[in-house]
Design an enzyme around this catalytic site. Structure first.
Site, PDB file in Angstrom:
ATOM      1  N   SER A 156       0.854  -1.189   0.000  1.00 20.26           N
ATOM      2  CA  SER A 156       0.000   0.000   0.000  1.00 20.26           C
ATOM      3  C   SER A 156       0.885   1.231   0.000  1.00 20.26           C
ATOM      4  O   SER A 156       1.650   1.455   0.945  1.00 20.26           O
ATOM      5  CB  SER A 156      -0.893   0.018   1.239  1.00 20.26           C
ATOM      6  OG  SER A 156      -1.383   1.335   1.417  1.00 20.26           O
TER       7      SER A 156
ATOM      8  N   HIS B  70      -1.153  -1.255  -4.325  1.00 21.88           N
ATOM      9  CA  HIS B  70      -2.415  -0.946  -3.639  1.00 21.88           C
ATOM     10  C   HIS B  70      -2.495   0.565  -3.435  1.00 21.88           C
ATOM     11  O   HIS B  70      -1.613   1.180  -2.843  1.00 21.88           O
ATOM     12  CB  HIS B  70      -2.487  -1.684  -2.304  1.00 21.88           C
ATOM     13  CG  HIS B  70      -3.808  -1.526  -1.612  1.00 21.88           C
ATOM     14  ND1 HIS B  70      -4.947  -2.225  -1.972  1.00 21.88           N
ATOM     15  CD2 HIS B  70      -4.179  -0.736  -0.572  1.00 21.88           C
ATOM     16  CE1 HIS B  70      -5.949  -1.880  -1.187  1.00 21.88           C
ATOM     17  NE2 HIS B  70      -5.513  -0.967  -0.331  1.00 21.88           N
TER      18      HIS B  70
ATOM     19  N   ASP C 137      -4.672   3.643  -2.074  1.00 18.54           N
ATOM     20  CA  ASP C 137      -5.739   4.007  -1.125  1.00 18.54           C
ATOM     21  C   ASP C 137      -6.267   5.411  -1.384  1.00 18.54           C
ATOM     22  O   ASP C 137      -5.537   6.395  -1.260  1.00 18.54           O
ATOM     23  CB  ASP C 137      -5.193   3.934   0.307  1.00 18.54           C
ATOM     24  CG  ASP C 137      -5.035   2.499   0.777  1.00 18.54           C
ATOM     25  OD1 ASP C 137      -6.005   1.732   0.668  1.00 18.54           O
ATOM     26  OD2 ASP C 137      -3.933   2.150   1.245  1.00 18.54           O
TER      27      ASP C 137
ATOM     28  N   MET D  31      -8.807   8.223  -0.192  1.00 21.19           N
ATOM     29  CA  MET D  31      -9.611   8.647   0.962  1.00 21.19           C
ATOM     30  C   MET D  31     -10.098  10.073   0.745  1.00 21.19           C
ATOM     31  O   MET D  31      -9.360  10.910   0.222  1.00 21.19           O
ATOM     32  CB  MET D  31      -8.772   8.586   2.235  1.00 21.19           C
ATOM     33  CG  MET D  31      -8.152   7.217   2.483  1.00 21.19           C
ATOM     34  SD  MET D  31      -7.283   7.183   4.047  1.00 21.19           S
ATOM     35  CE  MET D  31      -6.508   5.564   3.956  1.00 21.19           C
TER      36      MET D  31
ATOM     37  N   HIS E 226      -8.351   1.210  -4.114  1.00 25.18           N
ATOM     38  CA  HIS E 226      -9.257   0.973  -2.985  1.00 25.18           C
ATOM     39  C   HIS E 226      -9.949   2.295  -2.668  1.00 25.18           C
ATOM     40  O   HIS E 226      -9.355   3.188  -2.076  1.00 25.18           O
ATOM     41  CB  HIS E 226      -8.425   0.457  -1.788  1.00 25.18           C
ATOM     42  CG  HIS E 226      -9.188   0.320  -0.524  1.00 25.18           C
ATOM     43  ND1 HIS E 226      -8.572   0.102   0.702  1.00 25.18           N
ATOM     44  CD2 HIS E 226     -10.528   0.361  -0.264  1.00 25.18           C
ATOM     45  CE1 HIS E 226      -9.493   0.021   1.651  1.00 25.18           C
ATOM     46  NE2 HIS E 226     -10.685   0.193   1.095  1.00 25.18           N
TER      47      HIS E 226
ATOM     48  N   MET F 258     -12.113   4.665  -0.737  1.00 25.97           N
ATOM     49  CA  MET F 258     -12.765   4.966   0.543  1.00 25.97           C
ATOM     50  C   MET F 258     -13.379   6.347   0.377  1.00 25.97           C
ATOM     51  O   MET F 258     -12.943   7.329   0.993  1.00 25.97           O
ATOM     52  CB  MET F 258     -11.729   4.915   1.681  1.00 25.97           C
ATOM     53  CG  MET F 258     -11.291   3.490   1.995  1.00 25.97           C
ATOM     54  SD  MET F 258      -9.727   3.416   2.913  1.00 25.97           S
ATOM     55  CE  MET F 258      -8.573   3.485   1.551  1.00 25.97           C
TER      56      MET F 258
ATOM     57  N   MET G  18     -11.270  -5.811   5.213  1.00 29.21           N
ATOM     58  CA  MET G  18     -10.469  -4.905   6.030  1.00 29.21           C
ATOM     59  C   MET G  18     -10.199  -5.575   7.375  1.00 29.21           C
ATOM     60  O   MET G  18     -11.122  -6.031   8.045  1.00 29.21           O
ATOM     61  CB  MET G  18     -11.224  -3.594   6.294  1.00 29.21           C
ATOM     62  CG  MET G  18     -11.493  -2.722   5.082  1.00 29.21           C
ATOM     63  SD  MET G  18     -10.024  -2.235   4.169  1.00 29.21           S
ATOM     64  CE  MET G  18      -9.090  -1.340   5.414  1.00 29.21           C
TER      65      MET G  18
ATOM     66  N   ASP H  59      -6.531  -6.439   4.105  1.00 27.81           N
ATOM     67  CA  ASP H  59      -5.916  -5.106   4.156  1.00 27.81           C
ATOM     68  C   ASP H  59      -5.924  -4.576   5.584  1.00 27.81           C
ATOM     69  O   ASP H  59      -6.991  -4.337   6.152  1.00 27.81           O
ATOM     70  CB  ASP H  59      -6.710  -4.177   3.220  1.00 27.81           C
ATOM     71  CG  ASP H  59      -6.129  -2.765   3.119  1.00 27.81           C
ATOM     72  OD1 ASP H  59      -5.061  -2.503   3.701  1.00 27.81           O
ATOM     73  OD2 ASP H  59      -6.765  -1.939   2.437  1.00 27.81           O
TER      74      ASP H  59
HETATM   75  C1  DX5 Z   1      -6.323   1.638   5.533  1.00 30.95           C
HETATM   76  C2  DX5 Z   1      -5.823   1.308   4.137  1.00 30.95           C
HETATM   77  C3  DX5 Z   1      -4.716   0.342   4.100  1.00 30.95           C
HETATM   78  C4  DX5 Z   1      -3.463   0.782   4.779  1.00 30.95           C
HETATM   79  C5  DX5 Z   1      -2.842  -0.442   5.359  1.00 30.95           C
HETATM   80  O1  DX5 Z   1      -7.524   2.329   5.418  1.00 30.95           O
HETATM   81  O2  DX5 Z   1      -6.884   0.769   3.365  1.00 30.95           O
HETATM   82  O3  DX5 Z   1      -4.434  -0.051   2.758  1.00 30.95           O
HETATM   83  O4  DX5 Z   1      -2.525   1.399   3.941  1.00 30.95           O
HETATM   84  O5  DX5 Z   1      -1.750  -0.042   6.097  1.00 30.95           O
HETATM   85  P1  DX5 Z   1      -1.029  -1.028   7.101  1.00 30.95           P
HETATM   86  O6  DX5 Z   1      -0.479  -2.174   6.314  1.00 30.95           O
HETATM   87  O7  DX5 Z   1       0.036  -0.153   7.686  1.00 30.95           O
HETATM   88  O8  DX5 Z   1      -2.051  -1.472   8.124  1.00 30.95           O
HETATM   89 ZN    ZN Z   2      -6.425  -0.150   1.389  1.00 33.91          ZN
END
Ligand code: DX5
Ligand code: ZN
Length: 231
Positions: free
Chosen positions: A9, A34, A36, A38, A68, A70, A139, A177
């Site tokens: 990620s 990956h 993310d 947000m 991903h 969010m 998750m 994840d």
């Molecule tokens: C959290 C993200 C993850 C995050 C995971 O909302 O979706 O992808 O980057 O990070 P680690 O591996 O540090 O838990």
């Molecule tokens: Zn993620």
């Protein structure tokens, strides 16, 4: 199950050197990027959008990019990410008013589709759309931040999801994840995951863009997966 995929990620990467970070982690044997997204609305954090995805493609990244989402709402941003070079687009069912439509939109845009389950979100959201997902993402932390601890109840949920996928006979990846580290990845694989997101477990050592470091981490993940698989 032999095709385990490792998906670093980039949330925990050095954003000032993102292209180089991604190059190094892929050169070290990672399979998927990956990504993310947000929005400071669905989750209390704000990250990156389609422009950054496009920039990675222009930089020369050819590995699959696993977006991903969010964000809420989800539909408007799907075609933008498809145009920007996303391979997978996954979203949280709570963030879409019309889950079936959003899944359809992702596939129509030429991407692989997936649903993401928060720790308290039931797998029953899959009941009528299993044939429309290419990936199920569980998750193992609450979404929004890297560096949180793996929630152990995810293991049972993974076993249920694995059963569901195997019973269906469909080709669906089962991704996990949050809080995935060298010391728990074997157990997570044994519970049924085949695709592993790791942010702080890969990038979070203050050694940004040190390719040797990424080599050693990815090798350790693979060793754990091979050992765990042969038990
Ligand atoms: C959290 C993200 C993850 C995050 C995971 O909302 O979706 O992808 O980057 O990070 P680690 O591996 O540090 O838990
Ligand atoms: Zn993620």
């Amino acid at each position: 199950m032999s095709d385990f995929l490792i998906a670093p990620s980039i949330l925990s990467a050095d954003f000032a050197r993102l292209g180089e970070e991604v190059d190094n982690v892929i050169a070290s044997g990672a399979d998927i990027v990956h990504f993310d997204v947000m929005d400071n609305h669905y989750v209390p954090n704000l990250t990156i959008g389609p422009l950054v995805c496009e920039a990675l493609r222009k930089h020369g990244v050819t590995a699959p990019i696993d977006v991903h989402l969010m964000v809420k709402p989800v539909d408007r941003i799907i075609p933008d990410f498809a145009r920007a070079g996303a391979s997978y687009i996954t979203f949280h069912p709570e963030a879409s008013e019309h889950i079936d439509r959003s899944l359809g939109l992702i596939r129509e845009s030429g991407c692989k589709s997936g649903l993401v389950f928060n720790p308290a979100t039931p797998l029953s959201y899959l009941d009528y759309v299993l044939d429309k997902v290419d990936m199920i993402l569980l998750m193992s932390v609450n979404p929004g931040f890297g560096g949180q601890s793996f929630i152990p109840a995810t293991l049972d949920k993974l076993r249920q999801a694995r059963q569901l996928v195997d019973d269906s006979g469909l080709e669906i990846r089962l991704e996990v994840d949050g809080g995935v580290k060298v010391d728990n990845i074997a157990e997570i694989a044994a519970a049924g995951a085949d695709t592993f997101v790791a942010g702080s477990g890969v990038f979070g050592f203050g050694e940004a863009s040190d390719a040797n470091h990424y080599d050693s981490i990815i090798r350790k993940f693979r060793q754990q997966l091979v050992q765990g698989n042969s038990i």
